[in-house]
Design an enzyme around this catalytic site. Structure first.
Site, PDB file in Angstrom:
ATOM      1  N   ASN A   1      67.159  59.296  42.110  1.00  0.00           N
ATOM      2  CA  ASN A   1      68.560  59.523  41.821  1.00  0.00           C
ATOM      3  C   ASN A   1      69.015  60.268  40.129  1.00  0.00           C
ATOM      4  O   ASN A   1      70.194  60.177  40.346  1.00  0.00           O
ATOM      5  CB  ASN A   1      69.439  58.252  42.189  1.00  0.00           C
ATOM      6  CG  ASN A   1      69.255  57.377  40.957  1.00  0.00           C
ATOM      7  OD1 ASN A   1      68.264  57.346  40.497  1.00  0.00           O
ATOM      8  ND2 ASN A   1      69.900  56.094  41.211  1.00  0.00           N
TER       9      ASN A   1
ATOM     10  N   ARG B   1      57.576  78.291  33.464  1.00  0.00           N
ATOM     11  CA  ARG B   1      56.386  78.202  32.841  1.00  0.00           C
ATOM     12  C   ARG B   1      55.257  78.980  33.658  1.00  0.00           C
ATOM     13  O   ARG B   1      54.408  79.573  33.020  1.00  0.00           O
ATOM     14  CB  ARG B   1      55.966  76.831  32.950  1.00  0.00           C
ATOM     15  CG  ARG B   1      54.478  76.395  32.485  1.00  0.00           C
ATOM     16  CD  ARG B   1      54.057  74.971  32.743  1.00  0.00           C
ATOM     17  NE  ARG B   1      54.716  74.142  32.146  1.00  0.00           N
ATOM     18  CZ  ARG B   1      55.269  72.789  32.205  1.00  0.00           C
ATOM     19  NH1 ARG B   1      54.895  72.474  33.637  1.00  0.00           N
ATOM     20  NH2 ARG B   1      55.674  71.975  31.595  1.00  0.00           N
TER      21      ARG B   1
ATOM     22  N   PHE C   1      75.436  74.336  56.001  1.00  0.00           N
ATOM     23  CA  PHE C   1      75.271  72.966  56.486  1.00  0.00           C
ATOM     24  C   PHE C   1      76.920  72.194  56.419  1.00  0.00           C
ATOM     25  O   PHE C   1      77.484  72.301  55.505  1.00  0.00           O
ATOM     26  CB  PHE C   1      74.550  72.147  55.572  1.00  0.00           C
ATOM     27  CG  PHE C   1      73.140  72.279  55.942  1.00  0.00           C
ATOM     28  CD1 PHE C   1      72.637  72.239  57.011  1.00  0.00           C
ATOM     29  CD2 PHE C   1      72.250  72.571  54.827  1.00  0.00           C
ATOM     30  CE1 PHE C   1      71.091  72.469  57.328  1.00  0.00           C
ATOM     31  CE2 PHE C   1      70.780  72.923  54.967  1.00  0.00           C
ATOM     32  CZ  PHE C   1      70.263  72.737  56.281  1.00  0.00           C
TER      33      PHE C   1
ATOM     34  N   LYS D   1      65.740  67.064  38.290  1.00  0.00           N
ATOM     35  CA  LYS D   1      64.719  67.259  39.436  1.00  0.00           C
ATOM     36  C   LYS D   1      64.739  68.739  39.452  1.00  0.00           C
ATOM     37  O   LYS D   1      63.655  69.444  39.490  1.00  0.00           O
ATOM     38  CB  LYS D   1      65.073  66.576  40.862  1.00  0.00           C
ATOM     39  CG  LYS D   1      64.821  65.147  40.816  1.00  0.00           C
ATOM     40  CD  LYS D   1      65.382  64.519  42.189  1.00  0.00           C
ATOM     41  CE  LYS D   1      66.822  64.674  42.662  1.00  0.00           C
ATOM     42  NZ  LYS D   1      67.753  63.831  41.649  1.00  0.00           N
ATOM     43  N   THR D   2      65.976  69.351  39.721  1.00  0.00           N
ATOM     44  CA  THR D   2      66.019  70.661  39.715  1.00  0.00           C
ATOM     45  C   THR D   2      65.688  71.371  38.203  1.00  0.00           C
ATOM     46  O   THR D   2      65.129  72.468  38.543  1.00  0.00           O
ATOM     47  CB  THR D   2      67.693  71.020  40.465  1.00  0.00           C
ATOM     48  OG1 THR D   2      67.562  70.867  41.631  1.00  0.00           O
ATOM     49  CG2 THR D   2      67.677  72.758  40.446  1.00  0.00           C
ATOM     50  N   THR D   3      66.333  70.782  37.264  1.00  0.00           N
ATOM     51  CA  THR D   3      65.742  71.151  36.037  1.00  0.00           C
ATOM     52  C   THR D   3      64.266  71.199  35.783  1.00  0.00           C
ATOM     53  O   THR D   3      63.791  72.410  35.172  1.00  0.00           O
ATOM     54  CB  THR D   3      66.520  70.488  34.924  1.00  0.00           C
ATOM     55  OG1 THR D   3      67.785  70.071  35.322  1.00  0.00           O
ATOM     56  CG2 THR D   3      66.584  71.168  33.611  1.00  0.00           C
TER      57      THR D   3
ATOM     58  N   LYS E   1      69.107  62.633  36.965  1.00  0.00           N
ATOM     59  CA  LYS E   1      69.284  64.108  36.888  1.00  0.00           C
ATOM     60  C   LYS E   1      67.866  64.741  36.172  1.00  0.00           C
ATOM     61  O   LYS E   1      67.139  63.864  35.684  1.00  0.00           O
ATOM     62  CB  LYS E   1      70.312  64.363  35.408  1.00  0.00           C
ATOM     63  CG  LYS E   1      71.616  64.044  36.005  1.00  0.00           C
ATOM     64  CD  LYS E   1      72.567  65.216  35.138  1.00  0.00           C
ATOM     65  CE  LYS E   1      72.109  66.351  35.082  1.00  0.00           C
ATOM     66  NZ  LYS E   1      72.401  67.320  36.357  1.00  0.00           N
TER      67      LYS E   1
ATOM     68  N   TRP F   1      77.126  68.899  57.171  1.00  0.00           N
ATOM     69  CA  TRP F   1      76.690  67.434  57.077  1.00  0.00           C
ATOM     70  C   TRP F   1      77.761  66.328  57.716  1.00  0.00           C
ATOM     71  O   TRP F   1      78.150  65.248  57.261  1.00  0.00           O
ATOM     72  CB  TRP F   1      76.665  67.118  55.464  1.00  0.00           C
ATOM     73  CG  TRP F   1      75.996  67.885  54.667  1.00  0.00           C
ATOM     74  CD1 TRP F   1      76.190  68.983  54.000  1.00  0.00           C
ATOM     75  CD2 TRP F   1      74.363  67.776  54.687  1.00  0.00           C
ATOM     76  NE1 TRP F   1      75.134  69.324  53.369  1.00  0.00           N
ATOM     77  CE2 TRP F   1      73.938  69.016  53.981  1.00  0.00           C
ATOM     78  CE3 TRP F   1      73.706  66.900  55.261  1.00  0.00           C
ATOM     79  CZ2 TRP F   1      72.531  69.184  53.576  1.00  0.00           C
ATOM     80  CZ3 TRP F   1      72.233  67.204  55.003  1.00  0.00           C
ATOM     81  CH2 TRP F   1      71.667  68.341  54.240  1.00  0.00           C
TER      82      TRP F   1
ATOM     83  N   GLU G   1      65.428  70.567  47.007  1.00  0.00           N
ATOM     84  CA  GLU G   1      66.280  69.798  47.925  1.00  0.00           C
ATOM     85  C   GLU G   1      65.894  69.542  49.191  1.00  0.00           C
ATOM     86  O   GLU G   1      66.833  68.885  50.154  1.00  0.00           O
ATOM     87  CB  GLU G   1      67.973  70.295  47.802  1.00  0.00           C
ATOM     88  CG  GLU G   1      68.328  70.548  46.324  1.00  0.00           C
ATOM     89  CD  GLU G   1      68.785  69.032  45.873  1.00  0.00           C
ATOM     90  OE1 GLU G   1      68.291  68.087  46.297  1.00  0.00           O
ATOM     91  OE2 GLU G   1      69.151  69.247  44.765  1.00  0.00           O
TER      92      GLU G   1
END
Lengths: 174, 174
Positions: free
Chosen positions: B13, B27, B68, B17-19, B15, B70, B105
């Site tokens: 949960n 890289r 989406f 993950k996408t970063t 911050k 949701w 995601e």
């Protein structure tokens, strides 16, 4: 400028701390912001990262941690090196010439007692209001976590290089 | 080629993950590897990331998740959209035209039951041996975690935008 600088900590024993710092540097560079990466442990930024960073004029990387021995016998010398690196980091943070300063692996240096959290937090609290500071590395001291605006712990759930003896791989690990 | 493709999961949960996925993409691009980013939720890759990615010819990003809703009422329609996106993802994974495929995601899409873990793991296990696959997003299903070579949970310790009502900031959040 209405930006309010954040103090962020990426810690934990899992992969993704330096990778997230790299992503953050490049996202910021995508906005034209200037980023200073201060590398407290030699070797944590490797070929792939360094090549990627070369594409961005507004990202600067400097190595501070060359020469650490991490041995008890050379503790005084390691402390001297840490202090030398920190003088530079501290003046860059206070000077405010950048939009983001990333203190890569500084948590490790702190956790080994080569620098004190008080010194680091002193510079962080003296910084220009718009400056973002990011501290990465496992074992972030409690004081840093308390002072930070955002803290993510990268928790290792599974690691192939230890669990299954998989070789580190180009483009993924380095 | 002696590279053995890894299946990696960034979840949790917090911050980063996408970063971290962005950092990994860049890289890899620094090594000249080719990367396909498939964005399953619209909007998770924003201006800064997209600008940064433009500097790299070997990184491609495609949005799959537009539309989406949701909502329970539109569950069938959301499932149809998820399937449509997955057809593309699945054929890219099996086709092996890239060195790294990032399913950004996708964990969220799986956790809402719009796709099944079995389908995803089927494509992952059919992939060319050298291909790395990265699945990001909170609430990664147990089956993915079990099948992955590397799993990092980005655990939120402190979050300024919720805890203190700080405004999201250019270059940091987007």
């Amino acid at each position: 400028m209405d930006t309010n600088g954040l103090f962020m900590v990426f810690t934990g024993n899992g992969k993704g701390k330096t990778t997230a710092a790299l992503g953050m540097a490049l996202r910021a560079a995508g906005h034209g912001l200037s980023v200073l990466i201060l590398q407290f442990l030699k070797g944590s930024w490797k070929y792939g990262e360094l090549e990627a960073l070369k594409r961005f004029d507004t990202v600067t990387i400097r190595t501070l941690g060359s020469g650490f021995t991490w041995t008890k016998e050379n503790l005084d010398e390691d402390r001297r090196l840490a202090r030398e690196g920190w003088e530079l980091a501290s003046s860059e943070i206070r000077g405010g010439g950048y939009d983001i300063v990333i203190l890569d692996e500084i948590n490790v240096v702190l956790s080994y007692g080569l620098l004190s959290s008080e010194e680091v937090l002193g510079a962080v609290s003296d910084r220009p209001a718009r400056l973002h500071v990011v501290a990465t590395g496992r074992n972030a001291p409690e004081e840093l976590i308390r002072a930070a605006d955002l803290v993510t712990e990268m928790r290792e759930v599974k690691h192939p290089f230890r669990d299954r003896g998989v070789k580190a791989q180009k483009g993924i690990e380095f």
